[in-house]
Write a protein that holds these residues in place. Structure first.
Motif, PDB file in Angstrom:
ATOM      1  N   LYS A  29      16.382   2.354  -9.669  1.00 23.57           N
ATOM      2  CA  LYS A  29      16.182   1.713 -10.853  1.00 23.57           C
ATOM      3  C   LYS A  29      14.846   0.834 -10.721  1.00 23.57           C
ATOM      4  N   SER A  30      14.308   0.647  -9.906  1.00 23.26           N
ATOM      5  CA  SER A  30      13.114  -0.034  -9.751  1.00 23.26           C
ATOM      6  C   SER A  30      12.132   0.726  -9.857  1.00 23.26           C
ATOM      7  N   PHE A  31      11.871   2.076  -9.799  1.00 21.86           N
ATOM      8  CA  PHE A  31      10.833   3.207  -9.675  1.00 21.86           C
ATOM      9  C   PHE A  31      10.143   3.096 -11.089  1.00 21.86           C
ATOM     10  N   THR A  32       8.823   3.132 -11.356  1.00 18.83           N
ATOM     11  CA  THR A  32       8.189   3.401 -12.254  1.00 18.83           C
ATOM     12  C   THR A  32       8.224   4.902 -12.516  1.00 18.83           C
ATOM     13  N   LYS A  33       7.861   5.258 -13.732  1.00 21.82           N
ATOM     14  CA  LYS A  33       7.915   6.669 -13.989  1.00 21.82           C
ATOM     15  C   LYS A  33       7.211   7.687 -13.037  1.00 21.82           C
ATOM     16  N   ALA A  34       6.045   7.126 -12.526  1.00 21.63           N
ATOM     17  CA  ALA A  34       5.289   7.902 -11.705  1.00 21.63           C
ATOM     18  C   ALA A  34       6.088   8.045 -10.188  1.00 21.63           C
ATOM     19  N   GLN A  35       6.500   6.783  -9.850  1.00 21.09           N
ATOM     20  CA  GLN A  35       7.461   6.801  -8.796  1.00 21.09           C
ATOM     21  C   GLN A  35       8.654   7.730  -8.582  1.00 21.09           C
ATOM     22  N   LYS A  57       7.805  11.131  -8.088  1.00 24.01           N
ATOM     23  CA  LYS A  57       7.836  11.226  -6.601  1.00 24.01           C
ATOM     24  C   LYS A  57       9.137  11.680  -6.174  1.00 24.01           C
ATOM     25  N   ALA A  58      10.076  10.867  -6.637  1.00 18.78           N
ATOM     26  CA  ALA A  58      11.590  10.839  -6.191  1.00 18.78           C
ATOM     27  C   ALA A  58      12.013  12.427  -6.400  1.00 18.78           C
ATOM     28  N   TYR A  59      11.681  12.693  -7.603  1.00 20.60           N
ATOM     29  CA  TYR A  59      12.319  14.032  -7.938  1.00 20.60           C
ATOM     30  C   TYR A  59      11.709  15.071  -6.819  1.00 20.60           C
ATOM     31  N   ALA A  60      10.397  15.107  -6.896  1.00 23.53           N
ATOM     32  CA  ALA A  60       9.849  15.964  -5.949  1.00 23.53           C
ATOM     33  C   ALA A  60       9.982  16.124  -4.579  1.00 23.53           C
ATOM     34  N   ARG A  61      10.506  14.877  -4.166  1.00 17.69           N
ATOM     35  CA  ARG A  61      10.471  14.523  -2.465  1.00 17.69           C
ATOM     36  C   ARG A  61      12.026  14.690  -2.141  1.00 17.69           C
ATOM     37  N   LEU A  62      12.886  14.257  -2.796  1.00 16.41           N
ATOM     38  CA  LEU A  62      14.355  14.021  -2.520  1.00 16.41           C
ATOM     39  C   LEU A  62      15.235  15.382  -2.854  1.00 16.41           C
ATOM     40  N   GLY A  63      16.083  15.418  -2.013  1.00 11.47           N
ATOM     41  CA  GLY A  63      17.135  16.346  -2.276  1.00 11.47           C
ATOM     42  C   GLY A  63      18.485  15.628  -1.711  1.00 11.47           C
ATOM     43  N   ILE A  64      19.644  15.921  -2.249  1.00  8.31           N
ATOM     44  CA  ILE A  64      20.903  15.228  -1.913  1.00  8.31           C
ATOM     45  C   ILE A  64      21.904  16.405  -1.598  1.00  8.31           C
ATOM     46  N   GLY A  65      22.713  16.228  -0.504  1.00 10.48           N
ATOM     47  CA  GLY A  65      23.717  17.212   0.021  1.00 10.48           C
ATOM     48  C   GLY A  65      24.888  16.777  -1.100  1.00 10.48           C
ATOM     49  N   SER A  66      25.661  17.861  -0.892  1.00 12.51           N
ATOM     50  CA  SER A  66      26.905  17.860  -1.817  1.00 12.51           C
ATOM     51  C   SER A  66      27.851  18.950  -1.607  1.00 12.51           C
ATOM     52  N   ALA A  67      28.956  18.452  -1.221  1.00 12.10           N
ATOM     53  CA  ALA A  67      30.095  19.452  -1.179  1.00 12.10           C
ATOM     54  C   ALA A  67      30.241  20.468  -1.985  1.00 12.10           C
ATOM     55  N   LEU A  68      30.187  19.906  -3.557  1.00 15.09           N
ATOM     56  CA  LEU A  68      30.390  20.651  -4.614  1.00 15.09           C
ATOM     57  C   LEU A  68      29.283  21.867  -4.850  1.00 15.09           C
ATOM     58  N   PHE A  69      27.869  21.195  -4.782  1.00 16.80           N
ATOM     59  CA  PHE A  69      26.643  21.997  -5.235  1.00 16.80           C
ATOM     60  C   PHE A  69      26.022  22.186  -4.020  1.00 16.80           C
ATOM     61  N   GLY A  70      26.369  22.062  -2.757  1.00 12.42           N
ATOM     62  CA  GLY A  70      25.835  22.456  -1.558  1.00 12.42           C
ATOM     63  C   GLY A  70      24.562  21.642  -1.339  1.00 12.42           C
ATOM     64  N   ALA A  71      23.622  21.375  -2.369  1.00 15.38           N
ATOM     65  CA  ALA A  71      22.551  20.565  -2.239  1.00 15.38           C
ATOM     66  C   ALA A  71      21.817  20.564  -3.582  1.00 15.38           C
ATOM     67  N   VAL A 128       9.411   7.833  -0.390  1.00 19.88           N
ATOM     68  CA  VAL A 128       9.279   8.216  -1.730  1.00 19.88           C
ATOM     69  C   VAL A 128       8.040   7.477  -2.257  1.00 19.88           C
ATOM     70  N   LEU A 129       7.864   6.194  -1.858  1.00 19.87           N
ATOM     71  CA  LEU A 129       6.620   5.391  -2.417  1.00 19.87           C
ATOM     72  C   LEU A 129       5.318   5.671  -1.525  1.00 19.87           C
ATOM     73  N   THR A 130       5.421   6.027  -0.419  1.00 18.93           N
ATOM     74  CA  THR A 130       4.251   6.294   0.204  1.00 18.93           C
ATOM     75  C   THR A 130       3.228   7.264  -0.266  1.00 18.93           C
ATOM     76  N   ARG A 131       1.924   7.034  -0.053  1.00 21.83           N
ATOM     77  CA  ARG A 131       0.885   8.122  -0.565  1.00 21.83           C
ATOM     78  C   ARG A 131       0.695   8.902   0.437  1.00 21.83           C
ATOM     79  N   ALA A 132       1.211   8.933   1.607  1.00 19.90           N
ATOM     80  CA  ALA A 132       1.043   9.727   2.708  1.00 19.90           C
ATOM     81  C   ALA A 132       1.885  10.880   2.468  1.00 19.90           C
ATOM     82  N   GLU A 133       1.678  12.055   3.324  1.00 18.60           N
ATOM     83  CA  GLU A 133       2.408  13.291   3.321  1.00 18.60           C
ATOM     84  C   GLU A 133       2.652  13.629   4.616  1.00 18.60           C
ATOM     85  N   PRO A 134       3.564  12.942   5.459  1.00 19.11           N
ATOM     86  CA  PRO A 134       3.802  13.165   6.920  1.00 19.11           C
ATOM     87  C   PRO A 134       4.066  14.495   7.275  1.00 19.11           C
TER      88      PRO A 134
END
Length: 247
Positions: free
Chosen positions: A94-100, A103-117, A212-218
């Protein structure tokens, strides 16, 4: 990088999105199994007693069964907003800016029993299905997902580093070879260490937020450790694929 989060039993209600359209979800390789499970959950919800038994629900879980009955008609919202609980409180999307958020949409996936991920931005309805559930007339969830989910996750990562923060139950639905994992340990004054239970989710949420917030790409565990340390987490590298978070 692709950061895989666990889902949560608790989910927010409502949403402003159109009803579920499986074609709108990432990883279309998973559509057939998703459709089968959605159909089965809707059918199961017609028999509340059978639903409670299969989903290990108590007698007061009518609202959960109603959610499943409306899977194809209820409103959706981004997965990042759908899941709630300790980890997601620490992530604090909820605290993310639009740009953040992008980035969350681009970097995060979520596991799911119903949808796999799913991807963090995928529009999904509220539902109830746990990773250890066994639906009547179907194989185990591990058996249903094992032929498609690992390949789909590998394709979604596209060769980038995968940081798998899912719990063991959800990792078993579809493992990602070579993925980096993180374990949370409490270090006691005598030097001994014990596995953290409740705060495990909290610290993984903090790690996900930092990633999500880092500018780095580990690209390896050392890079992830540096991001975590900058966010105030104390870490130790246990192996090239395992990061320890110490509390």
């Amino acid at each position: 990088m692709l950061v895989l989060l666990p889902p949560s039993e608790t989910k927010s209600d409502g949403g402003a999105g159109a009803p579920l359209d499986l074609a709108d979800l990432a990883m279309p390789q998973l559509t057939a199994v998703r459709d089968k499970l959605v159909t089965e959950l809707i059918e199961l919800s017609k028999d509340p007693d059978a639903a409670r038994k299969a989903l290990a629900l108590g007698k007061g879980a009518d609202a959960e069964i109603a959610r499943n009955a409306a899977l194809r008609t209820s409103p959706t919202r981004p997965a990042l907003e759908r899941y709630t609980g300790v980890l997601y409180d620490a992530l604090n999307a909820k605290s993310f800016t639009k740009a953040q958020r992008e980035k969350a949409y681009a970097r995060l996936g979520i596991g799911s029993a119903l949808f796999g991920a799913v991807r963090a931005g995928d529009p999904i309805p509220a539902y109830r299905l746990s990773g250890g559930s066994k639906l009547p007339g179907l194989p185990t969830l591990s058996a249903l997902w094992r032929d498609t989910l690992p390949e789909a996750l590998a394709a979604e990562a596209a060769g980038d580093l995968v940081i798998d923060l899912r719990s063991g139950t959800y990792q078993q639905l579809g493992r990602v070879p070579g993925a980096l994992t993180a374990n949370v340990l409490t270090e006691h004054p005598d030097g001994s260490r014990t596995v953290v239970s409740h705060f495990n989710k909290h610290h993984k949420g903090l790690l996900a937020r930092a990633l999500v917030l880092t500018r780095a790409e580990p690209t390896n565990v050392s890079g992830v450790a540096r991001v975590a340390e900058k966010a105030g987490l104390r870490t130790e590298i246990a192996s090239p694929t395992e990061l320890l978070i110490l509390t």
